[in-house]
Design an enzyme around this catalytic site. Structure first.
Site, PDB file in Angstrom:
ATOM      1  N   ARG A   1      -7.298  -1.470  -3.410  1.00  0.00           N
ATOM      2  CA  ARG A   1      -8.224  -0.468  -2.867  1.00  0.00           C
ATOM      3  C   ARG A   1      -8.483   0.580  -3.938  1.00  0.00           C
ATOM      4  O   ARG A   1      -7.644   0.830  -4.802  1.00  0.00           O
ATOM      5  CB  ARG A   1      -7.626   0.199  -1.625  1.00  0.00           C
ATOM      6  CG  ARG A   1      -8.448   1.376  -1.098  1.00  0.00           C
ATOM      7  CD  ARG A   1      -7.845   2.012   0.129  1.00  0.00           C
ATOM      8  NE  ARG A   1      -8.420   3.333   0.378  1.00  0.00           N
ATOM      9  CZ  ARG A   1      -8.122   4.100   1.416  1.00  0.00           C
ATOM     10  NH1 ARG A   1      -7.261   3.690   2.317  1.00  0.00           N
ATOM     11  NH2 ARG A   1      -8.691   5.295   1.542  1.00  0.00           N
ATOM     12  N   HIS A   2      -9.667   1.201  -3.881  1.00  0.00           N
ATOM     13  CA  HIS A   2      -9.956   2.359  -4.724  1.00  0.00           C
ATOM     14  C   HIS A   2      -9.199   3.555  -4.149  1.00  0.00           C
ATOM     15  O   HIS A   2      -9.653   4.204  -3.192  1.00  0.00           O
ATOM     16  CB  HIS A   2     -11.453   2.667  -4.747  1.00  0.00           C
ATOM     17  CG  HIS A   2     -12.289   1.612  -5.408  1.00  0.00           C
ATOM     18  ND1 HIS A   2     -12.139   1.251  -6.712  1.00  0.00           N
ATOM     19  CD2 HIS A   2     -13.279   0.837  -4.914  1.00  0.00           C
ATOM     20  CE1 HIS A   2     -13.008   0.307  -7.020  1.00  0.00           C
ATOM     21  NE2 HIS A   2     -13.711   0.035  -5.939  1.00  0.00           N
ATOM     22  N   VAL A   3      -8.053   3.882  -4.709  1.00  0.00           N
ATOM     23  CA  VAL A   3      -7.264   4.999  -4.196  1.00  0.00           C
ATOM     24  C   VAL A   3      -6.388   5.528  -5.321  1.00  0.00           C
ATOM     25  O   VAL A   3      -5.904   4.757  -6.162  1.00  0.00           O
ATOM     26  CB  VAL A   3      -6.395   4.559  -2.986  1.00  0.00           C
ATOM     27  CG1 VAL A   3      -5.379   3.503  -3.377  1.00  0.00           C
ATOM     28  CG2 VAL A   3      -5.720   5.762  -2.336  1.00  0.00           C
TER      29      VAL A   3
END
Length: 442
Positions: free
Chosen positions: A171-173
């Site tokens: 995930r983009h995190v």
């Protein structure tokens, strides 16, 4: 005669007589001589026991400290095993083949992918690999929320930790510290790229999408006005529009610094914390410009996840899929605009070069040869080196990321004149000497 003497020297019980030449004066019992020798060694033994006790106490303190360090968010056990596996090699040694020892198998891997750094290509590969190798690929439908509140962090970590193992979560995190909330710290992987090229790719992707369909960008940014969508990149940079100033430029470091509010502020604190997390929690941070080498190392470190990844990446059918994710309608900014971006991203570039240096060291340990390139003579600190595309493309198609090469060919004279004016140099001065002087500046 000799046989008789030997019999006389034997002990009545069958063993050798401890006093073959007669008992000492005073009728000392058998074994007294050895007892005296032990007595003479007691001072040495007393010293050795004291020293031994000191060493054991030191070792106990070290072990307890290591335990508290692990419980307080230290590196995952897999990374410690890997460092012992790799040893302490430097750039100057360890040029032999990689060791044959089998690495331990981590059952929890997190790919907190940085946007516009080849992540769509890697996710396509992971979908194929998860079916092939039978691991659990956990993805997220949330793509635009990288900074989380404390409750959001706890909820996400709980959801990830309860996934079926072995899993790979993507995930983009920004970096999450699992141990802070009582969870087992997973192994992290990631890929970054040259900061200016990442920013430019994102700028045009938000406006025009990719080859999967230009209508996608209308869905992604429906509120963007037409004048903003077609805003010239040079105007955006030179006129200091918000999108082209610090809020949009300080982007890569927070993915490694973490969720602390100071991680969002460009500065030394966020930079050093990002470096620390790379060292302690990331198995590998690759460089997009050397994606094939990144895949090779991932296959070596995580064979249960990435075995055969390079052959899949090079497969013509996969390249067709990759071609659909190439950003469209890119245009080249002016040398002055690129220079402004380069200066605004000084922290991003310091982090990028730090990661690149670590990545090259890792490559050398595994016998991977560095790429040799011969770029045209130009002031290196003025314009960043052009990079390859983050997506695989066919040889017949134009290289998506080599579009920056045109800027160097078309505007080389403009760049030189710009620097000559800024330095107030006479135009008749030797241009080659000027370039040499500029390129030697660190």
């Amino acid at each position: 005669m000799k046989k008789k003497q030997q019999q006389q020297q034997q002990h009545p019980g069958g063993g050798a007589d401890p006093w073959p030449h007669g008992a000492p004066l005073g009728g000392a019992p058998p074994g007294l001589g050895s007892w005296k020798r032990r007595v003479s060694l007691l001072p040495f033994l007393r010293f050795s026991l004291r020293d031994y006790g000191f060493c054991m106490a030191t070792l106990l303190v070290f072990c307890l400290g290591s335990l508290f360090y692990q419980l307080g968010g230290g590196p995952p056990r897999f990374l410690l095993d890997l460092r012992q596996y790799l040893g302490n090699s430097t750039y100057l040694d360890d040029h032999g083949p990689p060791p044959s020892k089998v690495l331990p198998f981590p059952s929890q891997v997190v790919y907190n992918r940085v946007g516009k750094c080849g992540s769509r290509t890697v996710v396509l590969l992971l979908r194929i690999l998860s079916e092939k190798h039978g691991f659990n690929l956990v993805t997220s439908d949330i793509h635009n929320k990288t900074r989380l509140t404390k409750n959001e962090q706890m909820e996400l970590i709980k959801n990830i930790s309860t996934a079926e193992q072995p899993y790979l979560f993507t995930r983009h995190v920004h970096f999450l510290n699992f141990s802070r909330f009582g969870g087992d710290q997973p192994v992290y992987i990631n890929i970054i790229r040259d900061p200016v090229n990442r920013f430019l790719s994102n700028y045009f992707f938000r406006r025009f999408g990719d080859w999967r369909g230009e209508q996608n960008h209308m869905i992604r940014t429906p509120s963007m006005r037409q004048e903003e969508r077609y805003l010239d990149i040079n105007e955006c940079i030179l006129e200091n529009y918000p999108e082209c100033s610090n809020p949009r430029l300080f982007y890569i470091i927070p993915y490694f610094c973490g969720q602390h509010p100071r991680c969002r502020e460009p500065g030394e604190w966020a930079l050093e914390r990002a470096k620390l997390n790379v060292n302690e929690n990331f198995l590998l941070v690759g460089i997009l410009e050397e994606l094939e080498d990144v895949l090779l190392l991932l296959e070596r470190f995580l064979p249960h996840y990435f075995k055969g990844v390079l052959s899949i990446y090079k497969d013509p059918e996969h390249r067709k899929l990759g071609n659909m994710t190439v950003t469209v309608k890119k245009t080249a900014p002016s040398p002055e605009a690129v220079q402004i971006l380069y200066q605004r991203m000084r922290y991003e570039y310091e982090f990028y070069h730090y990661v690149k240096e670590q990545f090259h060291l890792l490559k050398r340990k595994f016998g991977l040869k560095p790429r040799v390139s011969h770029p045209p003579l130009r002031p290196q600190f003025f314009i960043p080196t052009p990079l390859e595309t983050e997506e695989p493309i066919d040889d017949e198609e134009q290289d998506d990321e080599k579009w920056l090469e045109d800027i160097y060919k078309r505007n080389q004279q403009v760049a030189l004149e710009f620097f000559l004016r800024s330095l107030k140099l006479d135009g008749s001065q030797d241009i080659k000497q000027v370039i040499w002087n500029l390129s030697s500046v660190h």
